[in-house]
Design a protein around this motif. Structure first.
Motif, PDB file in Angstrom:
ATOM      1  N   PRO A 123      96.302   6.408 -46.924  1.00  0.00           N
ATOM      2  CA  PRO A 123      94.979   6.797 -48.266  1.00  0.00           C
ATOM      3  C   PRO A 123      94.383   5.340 -48.117  1.00  0.00           C
ATOM      4  O   PRO A 123      92.905   5.344 -48.236  1.00  0.00           O
ATOM      5  CB  PRO A 123      95.867   7.020 -49.250  1.00  0.00           C
ATOM      6  CG  PRO A 123      97.331   7.296 -48.482  1.00  0.00           C
ATOM      7  CD  PRO A 123      97.967   6.582 -47.410  1.00  0.00           C
ATOM      8  N   GLU A 124      94.340   4.182 -48.349  1.00  0.00           N
ATOM      9  CA  GLU A 124      93.896   3.043 -48.512  1.00  0.00           C
ATOM     10  C   GLU A 124      93.157   3.311 -47.307  1.00  0.00           C
ATOM     11  O   GLU A 124      91.284   2.374 -47.405  1.00  0.00           O
ATOM     12  CB  GLU A 124      94.571   1.750 -48.915  1.00  0.00           C
ATOM     13  CG  GLU A 124      93.201   0.488 -48.917  1.00  0.00           C
ATOM     14  CD  GLU A 124      92.913   0.343 -49.854  1.00  0.00           C
ATOM     15  OE1 GLU A 124      91.727  -0.397 -50.215  1.00  0.00           O
ATOM     16  OE2 GLU A 124      92.686   1.438 -51.370  1.00  0.00           O
ATOM     17  N   LEU A 125      93.099   3.051 -45.672  1.00  0.00           N
ATOM     18  CA  LEU A 125      92.475   2.724 -44.898  1.00  0.00           C
ATOM     19  C   LEU A 125      91.351   4.413 -44.885  1.00  0.00           C
ATOM     20  O   LEU A 125      90.451   3.953 -43.986  1.00  0.00           O
ATOM     21  CB  LEU A 125      93.434   3.052 -43.691  1.00  0.00           C
ATOM     22  CG  LEU A 125      94.034   1.428 -43.113  1.00  0.00           C
ATOM     23  CD1 LEU A 125      94.525   1.552 -42.573  1.00  0.00           C
ATOM     24  CD2 LEU A 125      93.287   0.445 -42.962  1.00  0.00           C
ATOM     25  N   CYS A 126      91.897   5.579 -44.918  1.00  0.00           N
ATOM     26  CA  CYS A 126      90.575   6.391 -45.026  1.00  0.00           C
ATOM     27  C   CYS A 126      89.968   6.587 -46.433  1.00  0.00           C
ATOM     28  O   CYS A 126      88.597   6.806 -46.167  1.00  0.00           O
ATOM     29  CB  CYS A 126      91.106   8.329 -45.632  1.00  0.00           C
ATOM     30  SG  CYS A 126      92.209   8.044 -44.250  1.00  0.00           S
ATOM     31  N   ARG A 127      89.697   5.513 -47.157  1.00  0.00           N
ATOM     32  CA  ARG A 127      88.555   5.143 -48.841  1.00  0.00           C
ATOM     33  C   ARG A 127      88.277   4.595 -47.691  1.00  0.00           C
ATOM     34  O   ARG A 127      86.296   4.598 -48.121  1.00  0.00           O
ATOM     35  CB  ARG A 127      89.430   5.304 -49.815  1.00  0.00           C
ATOM     36  CG  ARG A 127      90.227   5.854 -50.452  1.00  0.00           C
ATOM     37  CD  ARG A 127      90.499   5.324 -51.437  1.00  0.00           C
ATOM     38  NE  ARG A 127      91.879   5.148 -51.732  1.00  0.00           N
ATOM     39  CZ  ARG A 127      93.012   5.786 -52.394  1.00  0.00           C
ATOM     40  NH1 ARG A 127      93.486   6.804 -52.061  1.00  0.00           N
ATOM     41  NH2 ARG A 127      93.966   4.867 -51.852  1.00  0.00           N
ATOM     42  N   ARG A 128      88.607   3.042 -47.379  1.00  0.00           N
ATOM     43  CA  ARG A 128      87.856   2.129 -46.321  1.00  0.00           C
ATOM     44  C   ARG A 128      86.836   2.739 -45.726  1.00  0.00           C
ATOM     45  O   ARG A 128      85.304   1.996 -45.726  1.00  0.00           O
ATOM     46  CB  ARG A 128      88.175   0.713 -46.406  1.00  0.00           C
ATOM     47  CG  ARG A 128      89.950   0.324 -47.591  1.00  0.00           C
ATOM     48  CD  ARG A 128      89.996  -1.490 -47.177  1.00  0.00           C
ATOM     49  NE  ARG A 128      90.620  -1.527 -48.158  1.00  0.00           N
ATOM     50  CZ  ARG A 128      90.588  -2.990 -48.701  1.00  0.00           C
ATOM     51  NH1 ARG A 128      90.305  -3.609 -47.087  1.00  0.00           N
ATOM     52  NH2 ARG A 128      90.734  -4.018 -49.211  1.00  0.00           N
ATOM     53  N   LEU A 129      87.518   3.492 -44.696  1.00  0.00           N
ATOM     54  CA  LEU A 129      86.531   3.643 -43.535  1.00  0.00           C
ATOM     55  C   LEU A 129      85.279   4.731 -43.617  1.00  0.00           C
ATOM     56  O   LEU A 129      84.720   4.998 -42.912  1.00  0.00           O
ATOM     57  CB  LEU A 129      87.597   3.891 -42.218  1.00  0.00           C
ATOM     58  CG  LEU A 129      88.442   3.063 -41.600  1.00  0.00           C
ATOM     59  CD1 LEU A 129      89.345   3.490 -41.323  1.00  0.00           C
ATOM     60  CD2 LEU A 129      88.171   2.428 -41.036  1.00  0.00           C
ATOM     61  N   SER A 130      85.577   5.387 -45.084  1.00  0.00           N
ATOM     62  CA  SER A 130      84.781   6.299 -45.518  1.00  0.00           C
ATOM     63  C   SER A 130      83.580   5.648 -45.982  1.00  0.00           C
ATOM     64  O   SER A 130      82.534   6.084 -45.668  1.00  0.00           O
ATOM     65  CB  SER A 130      85.115   7.088 -46.123  1.00  0.00           C
ATOM     66  OG  SER A 130      85.602   7.089 -47.596  1.00  0.00           O
ATOM     67  N   LYS A 131      83.385   4.362 -45.837  1.00  0.00           N
ATOM     68  CA  LYS A 131      82.704   3.608 -47.420  1.00  0.00           C
ATOM     69  C   LYS A 131      81.263   3.380 -45.673  1.00  0.00           C
ATOM     70  O   LYS A 131      80.437   2.184 -45.962  1.00  0.00           O
ATOM     71  CB  LYS A 131      82.839   3.114 -48.292  1.00  0.00           C
ATOM     72  CG  LYS A 131      83.219   3.887 -49.000  1.00  0.00           C
ATOM     73  CD  LYS A 131      83.987   2.986 -49.998  1.00  0.00           C
ATOM     74  CE  LYS A 131      84.539   3.817 -50.981  1.00  0.00           C
ATOM     75  NZ  LYS A 131      84.877   2.493 -52.057  1.00  0.00           N
ATOM     76  N   VAL A 132      82.366   3.168 -44.300  1.00  0.00           N
ATOM     77  CA  VAL A 132      81.180   2.717 -43.492  1.00  0.00           C
ATOM     78  C   VAL A 132      79.855   2.855 -43.014  1.00  0.00           C
ATOM     79  O   VAL A 132      79.287   2.033 -43.185  1.00  0.00           O
ATOM     80  CB  VAL A 132      82.718   2.493 -42.604  1.00  0.00           C
ATOM     81  CG1 VAL A 132      81.476   1.616 -41.531  1.00  0.00           C
ATOM     82  CG2 VAL A 132      83.520   1.968 -42.768  1.00  0.00           C
ATOM     83  N   THR A 133      80.136   4.040 -43.067  1.00  0.00           N
ATOM     84  CA  THR A 133      78.801   4.459 -42.954  1.00  0.00           C
ATOM     85  C   THR A 133      77.870   5.849 -43.749  1.00  0.00           C
ATOM     86  O   THR A 133      79.001   6.499 -43.788  1.00  0.00           O
ATOM     87  CB  THR A 133      78.376   5.071 -41.810  1.00  0.00           C
ATOM     88  OG1 THR A 133      76.852   5.757 -41.185  1.00  0.00           O
ATOM     89  CG2 THR A 133      79.193   5.776 -40.949  1.00  0.00           C
ATOM     90  N   ASP A 134      77.370   6.333 -43.496  1.00  0.00           N
ATOM     91  CA  ASP A 134      76.489   7.757 -44.814  1.00  0.00           C
ATOM     92  C   ASP A 134      76.081   8.597 -43.558  1.00  0.00           C
ATOM     93  O   ASP A 134      75.842   9.535 -44.019  1.00  0.00           O
ATOM     94  CB  ASP A 134      76.100   7.531 -45.689  1.00  0.00           C
ATOM     95  CG  ASP A 134      76.332   6.207 -46.843  1.00  0.00           C
ATOM     96  OD1 ASP A 134      77.248   6.377 -46.775  1.00  0.00           O
ATOM     97  OD2 ASP A 134      75.682   6.013 -47.398  1.00  0.00           O
TER      98      ASP A 134
END
Length: 508
Positions: free
Chosen positions: A306-317
């Motif tokens: 879950p932490e990886l999903c939250r971080r990677l979802s903020k890489v680009t919009d």
């Protein structure tokens, strides 16, 4: 020129003039007439071309004035609404669905600084080494790099200097100008790391941290820009070598903390979107991501997803960058699971226009119905939230719709081994997608609509074939095992036909 005697003969009366002169005069007159007729024809053709050009210019001027008048009328909105709709439908629209992601300007010279150069020596890394290692590596220079091979590394490195020397070579790989030396360093590092990890010698280990990787990435772009000012970015070949060595280094024992692995995955995901890198590096990024994901321990992996999903979802919009980022995570057991959850997070954020707020336990137990509902349950017989959002998105933004369909395909995951309960949900989703297909009509002047429709067809055909294949397997294998009433199998005695005929003949 004619002589005097010839001129006199031409001027003589006809009864005195010779016959050959008479014929010559006739031929001269006919040729002059033909010549004059040709000139007249050319002049007439030229005048006709001038008239046609004038007429063409007039028509072009009238068309331009007519277009200006039409644009003024459209600007003044004096046209009827039904005519406006017809004109809007007849407009040829440009292709907006791109095959290559737009990327991000990650490696920019204005944001980086030079931390080290190719003048670094192993002594800069030997902090806790013994005196023998310090004396041995103090005389080592860049000219001695050819001495380093996979065979003699163990003889010239002790256990205290192994990690420092490997780190020095790793940093040197990213900045060295000689391509031949860079290949030598890469080959030596890969062979040395593989040899020591296979031997399972605890004394020889290299523990890479997230700060070391960040330091290398920062220095890599700065050194590349200094030596090649015309290239505003990092060298793809050097980055490829760094990714290959990093993939080999992460194949060993789980020595890196999960926090460092999270940061390393985030940094590489950010770097993978840089538009200055070669597109062929996606395969190297895929192998490196897989090495990082498999480096997590069995106890840490469920908690970091879950932490990886939250971080990677903020890489680009950008939706296309998000679809590309999810696609370069290869289909391995762990990686495919992370790809499915990350695609769902991207899908939710794009369609619901707000970040996903879901508990870790619910995210880890994601079901197909959660993807269809997008957190908003609907009544029976009503279209799902996903289908309603897609239906509206097709009318507004086809480029975004194409990226959403890619994310939808990855968020569903592998459908070849889908459970029986999930199969009903997939059939429901398939029916809903067919309804969207029925509302789309191909248009010659709007090719993006055909691209989206082709993607929808691919998804529906893929899911239909998977469901049909599963029905065939269930019908051929499990039909007798799942039956409620079984018929008793009667024991039969098989008689050899040949022996039976011989016995009958003997009796006769």
């Amino acid at each position: 020129m004619l002589s005097d005697s010839e001129e006199e003969l031409y001027e003589a009366p006809d009864f005195i003039r010779p016959e050959f002169l008479e014929e010559d005069v006739k031929s001269t007159r006919s040729s002059s007439k033909q010549h004059c007729s040709r000139i007249d024809a050319l002049l007439a053709e030229h005048r006709e071309a001038e008239k046609q050009q004038i007429l063409r210019d007039q028509l072009l001027a009238e068309r331009e004035s007519g277009c200006e008048e039409i644009s003024k009328v459209l600007a003044d909105k004096d046209i009827m609404p039904e005519h406006t709709d017809v004109i809007e439908k007849m407009k040829v629209k440009s292709i907006k669905v791109k095959t290559v992601q737009p990327g991000l300007p990650i490696f920019n010279i204005d944001n980086f600084c030079c931390l080290f150069s190719d003048n670094i020596t192993p002594l800069n890394y030997l902090k806790n080494a013994d005196s023998v290692s310090n004396n041995r590596w103090s005389k080592f220079s860049l000219d001695d790099l050819d001495v380093l091979t996979a065979q003699n590394l163990p003889s010239i490195m002790t256990s205290s200097s192994f990690s420092a020397v490997v780190q020095w070579l790793f940093d040197l790989l990213s900045i060295h100008q000689c391509s031949r030396t860079a290949v030598t360093i890469e080959t030596t590092l890969n062979a040395a790391l593989s040899r020591h990890y296979l031997s399972r010698n605890v004394e020889y280990c290299w523990k890479l941290s997230a700060l070391d990787l960040l330091r290398l990435l920062v220095n890599l772009v700065e050194d590349s820009t200094l030596h090649r000012p015309q290239e505003r970015g990092v060298s793809s070949e050097r980055f490829r070598a760094v990714l290959c060595v990093l993939s080999v280094a992460l194949q060993g024992r789980s020595l890196i903390a999960k926090e460092d692995l999270n940061l390393m995955l985030y940094m590489l995901a950010k770097a993978a979107l840089d538009h200055s890198l070669d597109r062929t590096l996606s395969a190297n990024f895929r192998h490196c991501f897989l090495a990082i994901i498999n480096h997590y321990s069995e106890s840490d992996w469920p908690s970091v997803v879950p932490e990886l999903c939250r971080r990677l979802s903020k890489v680009t919009d950008h939706h296309h960058n998000q679809a590309y980022l999810a696609s370069i995570i290869c289909s391995q057991p762990r990686a495919s699971y992370l790809q499915m959850l990350l695609s769902y997070v991207f899908l939710y954020n794009l369609l619901m226009c707000k970040p996903l707020k879901l508990e870790d336990s619910k995210l880890l137990q994601l079901q197909l119905m959660d993807v269809i509902e997008l957190g908003v349950p609907v009544q029976r017989g009503q279209p799902s939230t996903l289908v309603v959002k897609l239906h509206h998105l097709v009318k507004k933004d086809l480029y975004k719709t194409y990226s959403v369909l890619k994310l939808l395909e990855m968020s569903i995951g592998d459908i070849t081994s889908i459970a029986a309960a999930q199969k009903k949900h997939l059939e429901y989703l398939l029916n809903q997608m067919n309804h969207i297909l029925e509302t789309i009509r191909d248009r010659v002047h709007e090719l993006d609509l055909s691209t989206v429709k082709d993607k929808l067809y691919d998804l529906t055909v893929k899911w239909s074939v998977a469901l049909q294949h599963q029905r065939m397997n269930e019908g051929s294998i499990f039909s007798w095992a799942t039956a409620t009433n079984h018929q008793r199998v009667q024991a039969e005695i098989l008689i050899d036909r040949k022996e039976n005929t011989m016995t009958d003949r003997g009796d006769d």
